[in-house]
Design a protein around this motif. Structure first.
Motif, mmCIF file in Angstrom:
data_model
loop_
_atom_site.group_PDB
_atom_site.id
_atom_site.type_symbol
_atom_site.label_atom_id
_atom_site.label_comp_id
_atom_site.label_asym_id
_atom_site.label_seq_id
_atom_site.Cartn_x
_atom_site.Cartn_y
_atom_site.Cartn_z
ATOM 1 N N THR A 2 -20.190 -21.643 52.821
ATOM 2 C CA THR A 2 -20.690 -21.400 54.164
ATOM 3 C C THR A 2 -19.617 -21.709 55.205
ATOM 4 O OG1 THR A 2 -22.896 -21.994 53.428
ATOM 5 C CG2 THR A 2 -22.530 -21.944 55.784
ATOM 6 N N TYR A 3 -19.518 -20.830 56.164
ATOM 7 C CA TYR A 3 -18.520 -20.915 57.218
ATOM 8 C C TYR A 3 -19.213 -21.420 58.481
ATOM 9 C CZ TYR A 3 -15.902 -18.307 60.924
ATOM 10 O OH TYR A 3 -15.264 -17.887 62.056
ATOM 11 N N VAL A 4 -18.835 -22.633 58.927
ATOM 12 C CA VAL A 4 -19.429 -23.285 60.085
ATOM 13 C C VAL A 4 -18.419 -23.278 61.215
ATOM 14 C CG1 VAL A 4 -20.370 -25.438 60.999
ATOM 15 C CG2 VAL A 4 -20.905 -24.748 58.655
ATOM 16 N N ALA A 5 -18.863 -22.915 62.424
ATOM 17 C CA ALA A 5 -17.987 -22.893 63.583
ATOM 18 C C ALA A 5 -18.579 -23.743 64.697
ATOM 19 C CB ALA A 5 -17.772 -21.464 64.076
ATOM 20 N N LEU A 6 -17.711 -24.379 65.465
ATOM 21 C CA LEU A 6 -18.101 -25.188 66.610
ATOM 22 C C LEU A 6 -17.364 -24.662 67.823
ATOM 23 C CD1 LEU A 6 -19.448 -27.744 67.848
ATOM 24 C CD2 LEU A 6 -17.396 -29.012 67.187
ATOM 25 N N ALA A 7 -18.108 -24.333 68.882
ATOM 26 C CA ALA A 7 -17.489 -23.724 70.056
ATOM 27 C C ALA A 7 -17.716 -24.563 71.303
ATOM 28 C CB ALA A 7 -18.040 -22.310 70.285
ATOM 29 N N GLY A 8 -16.632 -24.758 72.060
ATOM 30 C CA GLY A 8 -16.714 -25.402 73.366
ATOM 31 C C GLY A 8 -17.064 -26.868 73.338
ATOM 32 N N ALA A 9 -16.762 -27.547 72.250
ATOM 33 C CA ALA A 9 -17.185 -28.936 72.111
ATOM 34 C C ALA A 9 -16.312 -29.881 72.931
ATOM 35 C CB ALA A 9 -17.157 -29.356 70.650
ATOM 36 N N LEU A 54 -22.958 -24.388 69.472
ATOM 37 C CA LEU A 54 -22.439 -24.217 70.826
ATOM 38 C C LEU A 54 -22.702 -25.478 71.637
ATOM 39 C CD1 LEU A 54 -23.851 -20.633 71.577
ATOM 40 C CD2 LEU A 54 -21.537 -21.209 70.829
ATOM 41 N N ASP A 55 -21.650 -26.093 72.141
ATOM 42 C CA ASP A 55 -21.814 -27.233 73.052
ATOM 43 C C ASP A 55 -22.108 -26.663 74.433
ATOM 44 O OD1 ASP A 55 -21.679 -29.492 74.632
ATOM 45 O OD2 ASP A 55 -19.989 -30.362 73.546
ATOM 46 N N ALA A 82 -25.743 -27.791 71.015
ATOM 47 C CA ALA A 82 -25.517 -29.208 71.305
ATOM 48 C C ALA A 82 -25.787 -29.413 72.788
ATOM 49 C CB ALA A 82 -24.086 -29.607 70.958
ATOM 50 N N SER A 83 -26.661 -30.349 73.122
ATOM 51 C CA SER A 83 -27.076 -30.504 74.508
ATOM 52 C C SER A 83 -27.437 -31.950 74.796
ATOM 53 C CB SER A 83 -28.277 -29.598 74.812
ATOM 54 O OG SER A 83 -28.768 -29.820 76.112
ATOM 55 N N ASP A 84 -27.225 -32.349 76.046
ATOM 56 C CA ASP A 84 -27.702 -33.651 76.514
ATOM 57 C C ASP A 84 -28.923 -33.488 77.413
ATOM 58 O OD1 ASP A 84 -26.482 -32.476 78.650
ATOM 59 O OD2 ASP A 84 -25.079 -34.106 79.076
ATOM 60 N N VAL A 98 -32.115 -19.868 69.411
ATOM 61 C CA VAL A 98 -31.474 -21.079 68.899
ATOM 62 C C VAL A 98 -32.404 -21.741 67.889
ATOM 63 C CG1 VAL A 98 -30.689 -23.398 69.518
ATOM 64 C CG2 VAL A 98 -30.092 -21.443 70.969
ATOM 65 N N ARG A 99 -31.863 -22.101 66.729
ATOM 66 C CA ARG A 99 -32.691 -22.656 65.650
ATOM 67 C C ARG A 99 -32.923 -24.153 65.782
ATOM 68 N NH1 ARG A 99 -34.826 -19.142 61.568
ATOM 69 N NH2 ARG A 99 -33.939 -17.115 62.064
ATOM 70 N N ASP A 100 -32.005 -24.863 66.438
ATOM 71 C CA ASP A 100 -32.133 -26.313 66.549
ATOM 72 C C ASP A 100 -31.269 -26.783 67.709
ATOM 73 O OD1 ASP A 100 -32.778 -28.941 66.102
ATOM 74 O OD2 ASP A 100 -31.816 -29.102 64.142
ATOM 75 N N ILE A 101 -31.674 -27.890 68.323
ATOM 76 C CA ILE A 101 -30.880 -28.524 69.370
ATOM 77 C C ILE A 101 -30.421 -29.878 68.852
ATOM 78 C CG2 ILE A 101 -30.878 -29.446 71.703
ATOM 79 C CD1 ILE A 101 -32.921 -27.386 72.483
ATOM 80 N N ILE A 102 -29.111 -30.073 68.857
ATOM 81 C CA ILE A 102 -28.536 -31.342 68.409
ATOM 82 C C ILE A 102 -28.188 -32.165 69.642
ATOM 83 C CG2 ILE A 102 -26.705 -32.444 67.082
ATOM 84 C CD1 ILE A 102 -26.296 -29.822 65.599
ATOM 85 N N PRO A 103 -28.749 -33.354 69.803
ATOM 86 C CA PRO A 103 -28.346 -34.190 70.939
ATOM 87 C C PRO A 103 -26.850 -34.504 70.859
ATOM 88 C CG PRO A 103 -30.318 -35.050 69.877
ATOM 89 C CD PRO A 103 -29.780 -33.992 68.963
ATOM 90 N N THR A 104 -26.180 -34.463 71.981
ATOM 91 C CA THR A 104 -24.740 -34.742 71.961
ATOM 92 C C THR A 104 -24.456 -36.204 71.677
ATOM 93 O OG1 THR A 104 -24.853 -34.896 74.380
ATOM 94 C CG2 THR A 104 -24.077 -32.827 73.437
#
Length: 401
Positions: A2-9, A54-55, A82-84, A98-104
C-alpha cells in the motif's frame, strides 16, 4: 503493498506521522489547488496513493475541495484529514468523502490505528473498483447493511443497534450510519442524546434522486463517536407516508457512501422492515430468552425461509441470556432449529445508559454486555482490525504499489 501519502503536513504532525509509519510514506507539499493532478505532479509517476492524508490546518477549504475531487475522480484513494478543528469541519469532511479525521495532536499509536483502518478500506475499494459495474456507487463500493430485527418489543433492539453502530464508528470513524426504521416510535436519537435537525422523511427526496451530497446534509453527526444518524420521524403518522420503495432507495444509496449501515427496526416484519431486509447483507435476528420470544422468532425464520431470504445466512442473537429464567440458549436453538450465534447477558448498566443517552460502547465501561458484543463487532470489521485496536498493522512502503 500500500502506497501512503501525506500532503501539506506541519513539522509537528509529520514527525509523529513518520514515527507511526516508520518513515514508509511519501511526503508532498500542501494542496495549492483543488486538483488531484496538481498534487500528484510531485510524486514522479508513482501513481495514485491508496491512502492520502491531508493536513488541513493551513487551508481547510483547499484541503476539503481536494478531498472532494479525489473522492469523485479517484475512488480507489482513501482520503483522511488531519485537523485541529474536527468539530467544525466534521460535517464538511463527511460531505467531501473524507473517511476519517485524525487529530493533529494524535500520538503515533492513534495515527497507526487510523492508517490501519484506512489501508483495509483501500484494499476493499481496490477490489470493488476492479469488479465495479455501471450504475454502482463511487468506485463500485458497497457497504454492509446490518439490520436488527425482532418479532416482539422489549428484546433490546435499540440497545443492540446503537451499541453496535457506536462500536463500528469508534473503530472506523465516519464509516457508519445508523438508520432508525422504527418509523412510529423510534428512539435512537434519544438513546444517543441527539436532537436532530432533520429526520428520515426529510432525506427521502434526495435518496430518490440519488443525490448523495444532499442526502448527507440530513444526517446528524454524533460528535462523541463520529457516528452518523438518520433519526425516525417526529410523529407516528409520518410512517403512513413512507413507502417500501423509498426505504430501498435510501439504504441502497447509503450503502454506496458508508462502510456500515446499521438499521434499527420496529417489532415484527412490517413492509418497511422487509424492504430493509431486501438490502441487508447481515441480518441480526434478536430475541429475548423467553418462550414467547423464541416462538415469535421461529415464525420470523419460517417467513424468511418462505420468502427465500437469508437461507443459513442470518445470525441469531439471544438477549437477556441469563440462567434462572427457566429457559436456556439450547432451548432456543431447539425451538428455532438453528444455532444461536451470540448470547448477550442482562446488563444492569444498560437501562441507565439508555436514559442518559450514552451507549455502553461509548462510555467504554466494563460491562458484561460490552464484553459479549465485542466478538460480534469484531466479526463485522475488516481482517486485522479489532474493536480494541489490537490488529496487526499492515506496513506501508514508500511508493510501493
Amino acid at each position: 503493498m500500500t502506497y501512503v501519502a501525506l500532503a501539506g503536513a506541519g513539522p509537528d504532525f509529520e514527525r509523529t506521522f513518520a514515527e507511526a509509519t516508520g518513515g514508509a510514506y511519501l511526503s508532498m507539499p500542501g494542496p495549492v489547488a483543488a486538483d488531484p493532478d496538481v498534487l500528484l505532479a510531485h510524486v514522479n509517476g508513482a501513481g495514485d496513493p491508496e491512502v492520502l492524508v491531508l493536513d488541513s490546518r493551513a487551508d481547510a477549504d483547499s484541503a476539503l475541495a481536494l478531498a472532494d475531487r479525489f473522492t469523485a475522480e479517484r475512488p480507489g484513494t482513501v482520503v483522511l484529514l488531519a485537523s485541529d478543528r474536527s468539530d467544525e469541519v466534521g460535517l464538511r469532511a463527511m460531505r467531501a468523502g473524507v473517511r476519517d479525521i485524525i487529530p493533529t495532536t494524535a500520538d503515533a499509536t492513534e495515527i497507526r490505528q487510523a492508517l490501519q483502518a484506512a489501508v483495509s478500506t483501500a484494499n476493499r475499494l481496490s477490489t470493488s473498483v476492479a469488479n465495479s459495474q455501471p450504475g454502482e456507487g463511487p468506485g463500485g463500493a458497497k457497504g454492509r447493511v446490518i439490520t436488527v430485527i425482532s418479532p416482539k418489543g422489549g428484546a433490546g433492539k435499540t440497545t443492540v443497534a446503537t451499541n453496535l453502530a457506536v462500536a463500528l464508528a469508534r473503530t472506523m470513524p465516519h464509516s457508519t450510519v445508523l438508520v432508525d426504521l422504527d418509523l412510529q416510535f423510534g428512539d435512537v436519537a434519544t438513546a444517543l442524546n441527539l436532537t436532530p435537525d432533520y429526520t428520515l422523511p426529510d432525506a427521502l427526496p434526495s435518496a430518490a434522486s440519488a443525490d448523495t451530497i444532499a442526502l448527507k446534509t440530513y444526517l446528524s453527526l454524533h460528535l462523541e463517536t463520529g457516528l452518523y444518524v438518520l433519526a425516525a420521524p417526529e410523529h407516528p403518522a409520518a410512517a403512513d407516508t413512507i413507502s417500501s420503495a423509498q426505504i430501498s432507495q435510501l439504504l441502497q444509496l447509503l450503502a454506496t457512501e458508508f462502510t456500515y449501515v446499521v438499521v434499527d427496526t420496529s417489532p415484527g416484519l412490517s413492509d418497511h422492515t422487509l424492504a430493509a431486509l431486501d438490502q441487508t447483507t447481515d441480518p441480526l435476528l434478536l430475541t429475548a430468552l423467553s418462550v414467547p420470544g423464541a416462538r415469535g422468532m421461529r415464525k420470523v425464520i419460517d417467513t424468511l425461509s418462505q420468502l427465500q431470504m437469508f437461507s443459513g445466512g442470518h445470525r441469531v442473537v439471544v438477549n437477556f441470556a441469563d440462567a434462572g429464567h427457566g429457559m436456556s440458549a439450547d432451548d432456543v436453538e431447539a425451538t428455532l432449529g438453528v444455532a444461536v450465534g451470540t448470547s448477550l447477558p442482562t446488563s444492569k448498566a444498560a437501562p441507565a445508559s439508555l436514559n442518559r443517552g450514552i451507549p455502553l460502547m461509548q462510555s467504554r465501561i466494563r460491562d458484561p454486555l460490552v464484553k459479549a458484543l465485542t466478538p460480534l463487532v469484531d466479526s463485522l470489521l475488516p481482517d486485522g482490525i479489532t474493536l480494541e485496536g489490537r490488529g496487526k498493522h499492515r506496513g506501508a512502503r514508500r511508493g510501493a504499489r
